[in-house]
Design an enzyme around this catalytic site. Sequence first.
Site: not given
Ligand code: SAM
Length: 340
Positions: A229, A231, A249
């Site tokens: 999904g 967020f 961030h």
């Molecule tokens: C920079 S990564 C961080 C991954 C992990 N939490 C870490 O700290 O290594 C950001 C994560 O947010 C997820 N993400 C981006 N947009 C999103 C959304 N609209 N809803 C859910 N997850 C999302 C991406 O797929 C990615 O896995």
Amino acid sequence: MERCVSQPNPEKILQTGLAFWASKTLLSAVEIGVFTELAQGAEGFEALSGRLGLHARSARDFLDTLVALGFLQRDGDRYSNTPETDLFLDRRKPSYVGGILEMANARLYPFWGHLTEALRTGQPQNEVKSGGTGMFETLYADPARLKGFLAAMSAISHGANMTIARKFPWSNYKTFVDVGTAQGDLAVQVAVANPHLRGNGFDLPEVAPIFEEYAAAAGVADRLSFIPGSFFDRDLPKADVVMMGHILHDWDLPTKQMLMRKAYEAIPTGGALIVYEAIIDDDRSKNAFGLMMSLNMLIETPGGFDYTGADCAGWMKDAGFSSTRVEPLVGPDSMVIGIK
Ligand SMILES: C[S@@+](CC[C@H](N)C(=O)[O-])C[C@H]1O[C@@H](n2cnc3c(N)ncnc32)[C@H](O)[C@@H]1O
């Protein structure tokens, strides 16, 4: 007695200014596969430069630079990995952290070449600049780049994930959800270290098969599931503890505040929100990596920025959290914990 006043010298300025030489030499060595090749055993110069396809003009300079930088060893004419490069830069090993270096080489190195333009325009300099959609959409459209990016996230977060799994008082809780879980390294480390817990990884649908493969490989697929999904489109899955690593961030302030509110709604009274990043020190003068990560968010996102522990605690309080605390993790990383 006369006080010895050290004369200013340009050494640190020149070292930092040309530090990209060492970075790019290491990034090219990862790209070419030097450490994966040598993980099979030491090799002589001729055989090694031949197998790596290095041009004769610079092959010895390149390999000896890696020796001088401490990433390779040489005995006579035979080159070998160091214990660190053998463990962490051999693509065949589960301890491989090269994912983030491969992404830095393919994406961040060229994009950072436009930092001055980004500082002048406030605009991202990645795929978005050449008409691509958001960073995640662009990356996730290509399965190989999706896998590479998610592995890179595990590599950059693994140390912090291991520490959160052991340092946070998990015995007070039964369930957790990792929002933006990527490959799932945090969720897996928490589940492995705390057999009483059940959890979910929540992320964009494209991430599901990579998360499930990772959880199964770690032997926790019976207690850890994936919820697909966005967020932006739905509430967060309910749990005792919500975790967000390198999520806030990526986004501007209104989105950070929206995610805080959704986390608050997703947990019961007494529940917790764990936010972890390269949290900038409150005086904004020591955590250079955290500050540069914020510049990286300038390069990579339309509105993202990194922040201090005090910033984050303030946003948590605004969202209704009753108490907050900041705890160091490993290296430049810290976590901010909000209790409802
Ligand atoms: C920079 S990564 C961080 C991954 C992990 N939490 C870490 O700290 O290594 C950001 C994560 O947010 C997820 N993400 C981006 N947009 C999103 C959304 N609209 N809803 C859910 N997850 C999302 C991406 O797929 C990615 O896995």
